[in-house]
Design a protein around this motif. Structure first.
Motif, PDB file in Angstrom:
ATOM      1  N   ALA A  96       0.875  -1.355   0.112  1.00  0.00           N
ATOM      2  CA  ALA A  96      -0.112   0.042   0.041  1.00  0.00           C
ATOM      3  C   ALA A  96       0.939   1.097  -0.159  1.00  0.00           C
ATOM      4  CB  ALA A  96      -0.904   0.098   1.346  1.00  0.00           C
ATOM      5  N   ALA A  97       2.155   1.197   0.429  1.00  0.00           N
ATOM      6  CA  ALA A  97       2.766   2.338   0.497  1.00  0.00           C
ATOM      7  C   ALA A  97       3.818   2.689  -0.691  1.00  0.00           C
ATOM      8  CB  ALA A  97       3.820   2.328   1.620  1.00  0.00           C
ATOM      9  N   ASN A  98       3.615   1.348  -1.727  1.00  0.00           N
ATOM     10  CA  ASN A  98       4.388   1.705  -2.945  1.00  0.00           C
ATOM     11  C   ASN A  98       3.516   2.095  -4.014  1.00  0.00           C
ATOM     12  OD1 ASN A  98       5.375   0.625  -5.546  1.00  0.00           O
ATOM     13  ND2 ASN A  98       7.082   0.060  -4.242  1.00  0.00           N
ATOM     14  N   GLU A  99       3.963   3.410  -4.611  1.00  0.00           N
ATOM     15  CA  GLU A  99       3.119   3.997  -5.652  1.00  0.00           C
ATOM     16  C   GLU A  99       2.998   2.831  -7.011  1.00  0.00           C
ATOM     17  OE1 GLU A  99       2.309   7.942  -7.998  1.00  0.00           O
ATOM     18  OE2 GLU A  99       3.991   7.777  -6.603  1.00  0.00           O
ATOM     19  N   ALA A 100       4.062   2.320  -7.323  1.00  0.00           N
ATOM     20  CA  ALA A 100       4.039   1.370  -8.519  1.00  0.00           C
ATOM     21  C   ALA A 100       3.172   0.351  -8.208  1.00  0.00           C
ATOM     22  CB  ALA A 100       5.628   1.079  -8.855  1.00  0.00           C
ATOM     23  N   ASP A 101       3.004  -0.133  -6.881  1.00  0.00           N
ATOM     24  CA  ASP A 101       2.234  -1.625  -6.717  1.00  0.00           C
ATOM     25  C   ASP A 101       0.754  -0.825  -6.911  1.00  0.00           C
ATOM     26  OD1 ASP A 101       4.228  -3.016  -6.431  1.00  0.00           O
ATOM     27  OD2 ASP A 101       4.175  -3.544  -4.107  1.00  0.00           O
ATOM     28  N   ILE A 102       0.548   0.478  -6.362  1.00  0.00           N
ATOM     29  CA  ILE A 102      -0.851   0.823  -6.551  1.00  0.00           C
ATOM     30  C   ILE A 102      -1.247   1.110  -7.840  1.00  0.00           C
ATOM     31  CG2 ILE A 102      -2.449   3.129  -6.074  1.00  0.00           C
ATOM     32  CD1 ILE A 102      -0.632   3.329  -3.501  1.00  0.00           C
ATOM     33  N   ASN A 103      -0.430   1.452  -8.667  1.00  0.00           N
ATOM     34  CA  ASN A 103      -0.680   1.442 -10.385  1.00  0.00           C
ATOM     35  C   ASN A 103      -0.682  -0.129 -10.747  1.00  0.00           C
ATOM     36  OD1 ASN A 103      -0.417   4.120  -9.966  1.00  0.00           O
ATOM     37  ND2 ASN A 103       1.803   4.112 -10.607  1.00  0.00           N
ATOM     38  N   ALA A 104      -0.194  -0.955 -10.349  1.00  0.00           N
ATOM     39  CA  ALA A 104      -0.140  -2.409 -10.809  1.00  0.00           C
ATOM     40  C   ALA A 104      -1.562  -2.854 -10.322  1.00  0.00           C
ATOM     41  CB  ALA A 104       1.010  -3.087 -10.159  1.00  0.00           C
ATOM     42  N   LEU A 105      -1.907  -2.549  -9.165  1.00  0.00           N
ATOM     43  CA  LEU A 105      -3.359  -2.937  -8.543  1.00  0.00           C
ATOM     44  C   LEU A 105      -4.421  -2.557  -9.382  1.00  0.00           C
ATOM     45  CD1 LEU A 105      -4.928  -4.349  -6.535  1.00  0.00           C
ATOM     46  CD2 LEU A 105      -4.816  -2.233  -4.939  1.00  0.00           C
ATOM     47  N   GLN A 106      -4.423  -1.080  -9.838  1.00  0.00           N
ATOM     48  CA  GLN A 106      -5.374  -0.515 -10.734  1.00  0.00           C
ATOM     49  C   GLN A 106      -5.434  -1.117 -11.950  1.00  0.00           C
ATOM     50  OE1 GLN A 106      -4.353   3.355 -12.230  1.00  0.00           O
ATOM     51  NE2 GLN A 106      -6.499   3.979 -12.216  1.00  0.00           N
ATOM     52  N   THR A 107      -4.252  -1.627 -12.570  1.00  0.00           N
ATOM     53  CA  THR A 107      -4.305  -2.197 -13.549  1.00  0.00           C
ATOM     54  C   THR A 107      -5.013  -3.558 -13.829  1.00  0.00           C
ATOM     55  OG1 THR A 107      -2.381  -1.267 -14.498  1.00  0.00           O
ATOM     56  CG2 THR A 107      -2.800  -3.281 -15.734  1.00  0.00           C
ATOM     57  N   ALA A 108      -4.470  -4.260 -12.450  1.00  0.00           N
ATOM     58  CA  ALA A 108      -5.160  -5.724 -12.409  1.00  0.00           C
ATOM     59  C   ALA A 108      -6.551  -5.828 -12.114  1.00  0.00           C
ATOM     60  CB  ALA A 108      -4.572  -6.454 -11.081  1.00  0.00           C
ATOM     61  N   ILE A 109      -7.190  -4.702 -11.488  1.00  0.00           N
ATOM     62  CA  ILE A 109      -8.469  -4.608 -11.268  1.00  0.00           C
ATOM     63  C   ILE A 109      -9.261  -4.198 -12.289  1.00  0.00           C
ATOM     64  CG2 ILE A 109     -10.283  -3.401  -9.963  1.00  0.00           C
ATOM     65  CD1 ILE A 109      -8.831  -5.421  -8.195  1.00  0.00           C
ATOM     66  N   SER A 110      -8.691  -3.425 -13.208  1.00  0.00           N
ATOM     67  CA  SER A 110      -9.415  -3.190 -14.445  1.00  0.00           C
ATOM     68  C   SER A 110      -9.764  -4.338 -15.196  1.00  0.00           C
ATOM     69  CB  SER A 110      -8.617  -2.137 -15.188  1.00  0.00           C
ATOM     70  OG  SER A 110      -8.464  -1.000 -14.594  1.00  0.00           O
ATOM     71  N   SER A 111      -8.601  -5.206 -15.305  1.00  0.00           N
ATOM     72  CA  SER A 111      -8.872  -6.527 -16.050  1.00  0.00           C
ATOM     73  C   SER A 111      -9.730  -7.633 -15.216  1.00  0.00           C
ATOM     74  CB  SER A 111      -7.370  -7.006 -16.334  1.00  0.00           C
ATOM     75  OG  SER A 111      -6.521  -6.362 -17.012  1.00  0.00           O
ATOM     76  N   TRP A 112      -9.744  -7.563 -13.982  1.00  0.00           N
ATOM     77  CA  TRP A 112     -10.686  -8.364 -13.214  1.00  0.00           C
ATOM     78  C   TRP A 112     -12.074  -8.256 -13.185  1.00  0.00           C
ATOM     79  CZ3 TRP A 112     -12.511  -8.310  -7.937  1.00  0.00           C
ATOM     80  CH2 TRP A 112     -13.111  -9.430  -7.321  1.00  0.00           C
ATOM     81  N   GLY A 113     -12.371  -6.899 -13.153  1.00  0.00           N
ATOM     82  CA  GLY A 113     -13.952  -6.480 -13.083  1.00  0.00           C
ATOM     83  C   GLY A 113     -13.999  -5.243 -12.241  1.00  0.00           C
ATOM     84  N   SER A 114     -15.032  -4.456 -12.650  1.00  0.00           N
ATOM     85  CA  SER A 114     -15.617  -3.540 -11.538  1.00  0.00           C
ATOM     86  C   SER A 114     -15.914  -3.689 -10.274  1.00  0.00           C
ATOM     87  CB  SER A 114     -16.671  -2.728 -12.399  1.00  0.00           C
ATOM     88  OG  SER A 114     -17.920  -3.515 -12.666  1.00  0.00           O
ATOM     89  N   LEU A 115     -15.820  -2.954  -9.461  1.00  0.00           N
ATOM     90  CA  LEU A 115     -15.826  -3.162  -7.952  1.00  0.00           C
ATOM     91  C   LEU A 115     -17.205  -2.844  -7.316  1.00  0.00           C
ATOM     92  CD1 LEU A 115     -12.468  -2.196  -6.522  1.00  0.00           C
ATOM     93  CD2 LEU A 115     -13.212  -4.543  -7.059  1.00  0.00           C
ATOM     94  N   ASP A 116     -17.903  -3.815  -6.657  1.00  0.00           N
ATOM     95  CA  ASP A 116     -19.124  -3.378  -5.677  1.00  0.00           C
ATOM     96  C   ASP A 116     -18.671  -2.951  -4.273  1.00  0.00           C
ATOM     97  OD1 ASP A 116     -21.278  -4.221  -7.641  1.00  0.00           O
ATOM     98  OD2 ASP A 116     -19.995  -5.891  -7.544  1.00  0.00           O
TER      99      ASP A 116
END
Length: 246
Positions: free
Chosen positions: A61-81
């Motif tokens: 959570a403290a790493n900006e690159a990891d946050i960007n990677a998380l955003q990309t992964a979630i975009s592929s996985w599906g929108s969030l409820d």
């Protein structure tokens, strides 16, 4: 049909404790989960406990690159409820011993992290979604050795109140979970002897005279993440056995 039938929920810091307990219960109630963590052993254990359809990611959570990677992964996985920002850590020290390095490390993980995660993931939140952030009863305890940790968790309370206003136009709710003494990983950041003494001191002040379980904390979290709490936003929900009053 469970409360989370067909819904997608992301839990950061979801490989142990109440995060993992919440993920397991969401799956039982028909939902799909994505979780993040840092510890490889806990990540592997979570993969064994959750369905293969779950998204399990190493993410800091403290790493900006990891946050960007998380955003990309979630975009592929599906929108969030639902989005439960549960990742963070604690440490104790006297006010005189706090260093700039310690301050930055904890603020980055506990405040900057969820702030940037929400910014990155906001576009993936469906209308009617729920955002939940984990704070701590330390904000209200006034313990002598937790000033830095309590400050980070107090900041969480403040920012979620603002999120509740900002996200309301999209029908998205934002609330804060305020756990007290929870058995799983309870004060694990302390030396063993200090931890035992502190646990005894805190639990003796709890009207219910015991620490809570991860499952009890997760139950309240899942209420707030579900449509059962459709008219709840900008609120703090304590799971502390009556320890603090605010």
């Amino acid at each position: 049909m469970g409360r989370f039938q067909g819904k997608r929920i992301l839990i950061t810091g979801g490989t142990s404790g109440m995060g993992l307990a919440g993920a397991q219960r969401i799956v039982k109630e028909g939902g799909h989960v994505a979780i993040t963590g840092l510890n490889e052993e806990r990540l592997a254990r979570a993969r064994n406990l959750l369905p293969e359809t779950s998204l399990i990611l190493r993410s800091d959570a403290a790493n900006e690159a990891d946050i960007n990677a998380l955003q990309t992964a979630i975009s592929s996985w599906g929108s969030l409820d639902g989005l439960w920002l549960n990742a963070g850590f604690a440490d104790v020290s006297s006010p005189e011993s706090i260093t700039a390095e310690a301050f930055n490390r904890m603020m980055n993980a506990n405040v900057r992290g969820p702030m940037l995660q929400l910014a990155a993931l906001s576009g993936s939140l469906n209308s009617g979604a729920s955002v939940l952030v984990t704070s701590s009863s330390s904000v209200y305890e006034g313990a002598a050795m937790t000033s830095l940790y309590a400050a980070t968790k107090g900041a969480v309370v403040a920012m979620v109140k603002s999120w509740a206003s900002a996200l309301a136009v999209r029908g998205i709710r934002a609330n804060t979970l305020v756990p007290g003494p929870i058995e799983t990983n309870f004060r694990h950041f302390m030396p063993e002897e200090s931890r035992k003494q502190f646990e005894e001191f805190v639990v003796n002040q709890v009207p219910l005279r015991r620490a809570g379980t991860a499952e009890e904390a997760a139950a309240v979290a899942l209420f707030l993440l579900s449509d059962d709490a459709s008219y709840v936003t900008g609120s703090q929900y304590a799971v502390d056995g009556g320890l603090v009053h605010y």
